[in-house]
Design a protein around this motif. Structure first.
Motif, mmCIF file in Angstrom:
data_model
loop_
_atom_site.group_PDB
_atom_site.id
_atom_site.type_symbol
_atom_site.label_atom_id
_atom_site.label_comp_id
_atom_site.label_asym_id
_atom_site.label_seq_id
_atom_site.Cartn_x
_atom_site.Cartn_y
_atom_site.Cartn_z
ATOM 1 N N ASP A 122 68.643 36.859 26.716
ATOM 2 C CA ASP A 122 68.176 37.907 25.801
ATOM 3 C C ASP A 122 66.661 38.130 25.842
ATOM 4 O O ASP A 122 66.136 38.922 25.079
ATOM 5 C CB ASP A 122 68.637 37.604 24.368
ATOM 6 C CG ASP A 122 67.936 36.381 23.790
ATOM 7 O OD1 ASP A 122 67.335 35.613 24.565
ATOM 8 O OD2 ASP A 122 67.995 36.199 22.559
ATOM 9 N N LYS A 123 65.960 37.459 26.773
ATOM 10 C CA LYS A 123 64.483 37.499 26.749
ATOM 11 C C LYS A 123 63.934 38.912 26.901
ATOM 12 O O LYS A 123 63.096 39.367 26.142
ATOM 13 C CB LYS A 123 63.926 36.615 27.870
ATOM 14 C CG LYS A 123 63.649 35.176 27.410
ATOM 15 C CD LYS A 123 62.761 34.479 28.410
ATOM 16 C CE LYS A 123 63.346 33.209 28.991
ATOM 17 N NZ LYS A 123 64.605 33.221 29.705
ATOM 18 N N SER A 160 81.335 43.750 25.736
ATOM 19 C CA SER A 160 79.893 43.707 26.028
ATOM 20 C C SER A 160 79.088 43.780 24.739
ATOM 21 O O SER A 160 78.144 43.013 24.536
ATOM 22 C CB SER A 160 79.474 44.891 26.904
ATOM 23 O OG SER A 160 80.256 44.953 28.053
ATOM 24 N N ALA A 161 79.461 44.728 23.877
ATOM 25 C CA ALA A 161 78.693 44.945 22.649
ATOM 26 C C ALA A 161 78.739 43.708 21.753
ATOM 27 O O ALA A 161 77.711 43.269 21.232
ATOM 28 C CB ALA A 161 79.240 46.162 21.895
ATOM 29 N N VAL A 162 79.927 43.136 21.602
ATOM 30 C CA VAL A 162 80.046 41.966 20.724
ATOM 31 C C VAL A 162 79.302 40.781 21.330
ATOM 32 O O VAL A 162 78.644 40.011 20.626
ATOM 33 C CB VAL A 162 81.531 41.626 20.466
ATOM 34 C CG1 VAL A 162 81.652 40.350 19.648
ATOM 35 C CG2 VAL A 162 82.223 42.779 19.754
ATOM 36 N N ALA A 163 79.383 40.654 22.656
ATOM 37 C CA ALA A 163 78.694 39.534 23.315
ATOM 38 C C ALA A 163 77.176 39.676 23.178
ATOM 39 O O ALA A 163 76.480 38.692 22.920
ATOM 40 C CB ALA A 163 79.100 39.474 24.791
ATOM 41 N N VAL A 164 76.685 40.900 23.319
ATOM 42 C CA VAL A 164 75.247 41.120 23.135
ATOM 43 C C VAL A 164 74.860 40.807 21.685
ATOM 44 O O VAL A 164 73.868 40.126 21.420
ATOM 45 C CB VAL A 164 74.860 42.578 23.508
ATOM 46 C CG1 VAL A 164 73.459 42.920 23.026
ATOM 47 C CG2 VAL A 164 74.966 42.785 25.017
ATOM 48 N N ALA A 165 75.681 41.261 20.756
ATOM 49 C CA ALA A 165 75.402 40.989 19.333
ATOM 50 C C ALA A 165 75.393 39.481 19.072
ATOM 51 O O ALA A 165 74.546 38.977 18.330
ATOM 52 C CB ALA A 165 76.431 41.686 18.443
#
Ligand code: ASP
Ligand code: MG
Length: 422
Positions: A122-123, A160-165
């Motif tokens: 997430d950097k 993807s969205a949940v994993a990013v969240a």
């Protein structure tokens, strides 16, 4: 500043006009003081279009080399929609940058066309957010450890969205879609179905695994594992709808069960037409029989859902289980030719005209008699139950497919889920 992830489905991204509306909605959230990460799907129809091109050119082959190229190809759909959205945001005066999965990177295993996310760095995204940018991350894709692009399976942008969240520890993941939430059952079958204001993660998992197609099931598993607060809501409200109203709209998938205390015991009725039944009759009742049948089925890579074995009579037992439609013929064939002769069973029969109907609710944990109410309702409708299975928060039955609608309607009403008249 709260960090929010928005996910927009293909329909919401379906034209430049719609993308421009998505940008306005995102800008509203950013200007209201949120750090924003947006995960879009490809424009509607685009993934199908790309995959059809591949098929037209060369028949599908089950090789890694072919699947690798499918992923290279399909991933472009999200790359295009993401870049367009970043431009639309820039046009509104916001700083915005888009990244493909490999640029983040979102790391996956190497199972092309159905890869699983393993980690997210997430950097870069964090640095952009801190610099005041809206960050767009492509849905549906990642990078394996050999540097190949992978995709996550159809509908994978939800995951993807949940994993990013999860990776960014977002305050909420909002899935904007073409329905306004999760319903007590499919409104096409029961017009009196109502939208649920909230639903526990376990209930959502049961609903999703049984045919409610609102979210890709893996995204729900992910949300459960990492405790991501997830909301499903409509992208077809006007973009300038009041943000406080919008923040409360749709269906919240929650972990706070106490909030649901006063809710109905049964939250929803799910159904699945995709299952078929296979029975092995007259199996000698001795140790290893179940293993010989179901082990062979597992070895053939076929997923089994419900299983029943009846009591042995004269040293013989009957086994029935359900499999997906697409595996029916091959399983039947394998059992007839390989297992039946070895096992000394009498017959193998299949039935494709069945369906599974389930009642789902965390309230079932603490209330007795819920399943028996289900059986009574079905008996009053004259519907024969062929198989039953239960878990803590659901009871499922297999019935004749032709009674599906009748069963779902009757159960929906009996458990008080029909919408109150207005
Ligand atoms: N575009 C991909 C699909 O159509 C992923 C998604 O939309 O979630 O399956
Ligand atoms: Mg979808």
């Amino acid at each position: 500043m709260p960090l929010i992830v928005h996910k927009y489905g293909g329909t919401s991204m379906g034209s430049t006009e719609r993308i421009s509306n998505v940008a306005k909605r995102v800008a509203k959230w950013a200007r209201a003081g949120h750090q924003m990460v947006v995960v879009p799907s490809a424009m509607s129809g685009e993934t199908n279009r790309l995959l059809a091109l591949a098929k037209e050119l060369a028949p599908a082959r089950p090789t890694d080399a072919y699947s690798r190229e499918l992923d290279m190809l399909a991933a472009t759909g999200e790359q295009a929609s993401s870049a367009l959205l970043a431009m639309a945001l820039q046009a509104l005066g916001l700083e915005s940058v888009s990244y493909a999965g490999w640029q983040v990177p979102i790391r996956t295993n190497n199972a092309y066309t159905k890869a699983r996310i393993e980690s997210i760095d997430d950097k870069k995204v964090r640095a952009d957010l801190d610099a005041g940018r809206v960050v767009i991350v492509t849905g549906f894709q990642g990078l394996d450890d050999q540097g190949n692009i992978t995709t996550l399976g159809r509908g994978g942008s939800d995951t993807s969205a949940v994993a990013v969240a999860a990776a960014m520890k977002a305050d909420e993941c909002m899935i904007f879609t073409d329905v306004d939430g999760v319903y007590t059952t499919d409104p096409r079958v029961v017009p009196l179905a109502q939208r649920l204001k909230s639903l526990s993660f376990e209930e959502m998992l049961e609903m999703a695994s049984m045919g409610s197609k609102v979210l890709q099931i893996r995204s729900v598993e992910f949300a459960g594992k990492y405790k991501v607060k997830l909301r499903v809501l409509s992208s077809f409200t006007p973009w300038d709808i009041d943000i406080l109203e919008e923040a409360k709209s749709g269906t919240l998938i929650t972990f706070e069960e106490d909030e649901n205390m006063e809710q109905a015991i049964v939250s929803g009725i799910a159904f699945n037409r995709d299952e078929t039944k296979i029975s092995v009759l007259g199996v000698p009742d001795k140790p290893g029989a179940a293993y010989q049948i179901l082990g062979a089925v597992a070895d053939a890579n076929v997923e089994v859902d419900m299983i029943i074995q009846n009591l042995s009579k004269d040293g013989m037992a009957d086994f029935s289980f359900t499999v997906n439609h697409s595996d029916h013929a091959k399983t039947l064939d394998m059992l007839k030719t390989v297992v039946l002769p070895k096992l000394g069973a009498q017959a193998v029969v299949g039935d494709t005209n069945i369906c599974k109907v389930s009642i789902v609710g965390i309230g079932m944990r603490s209330h007795v008699g819920v399943a028996s109410t289900m059986f009574r309702v079905l008996s009053e409708e004259g519907i024969n139950i062929q198989m039953i299975s239960t878990s803590e928060i659901k009871t499922s039955v297999v019935i004749d497919e032709k009674y599906m609608e009748l069963a779902v309607k009757a159960l929906h009403k009996a458990f008080g889920l029909d919408q109150a008249p207005v």
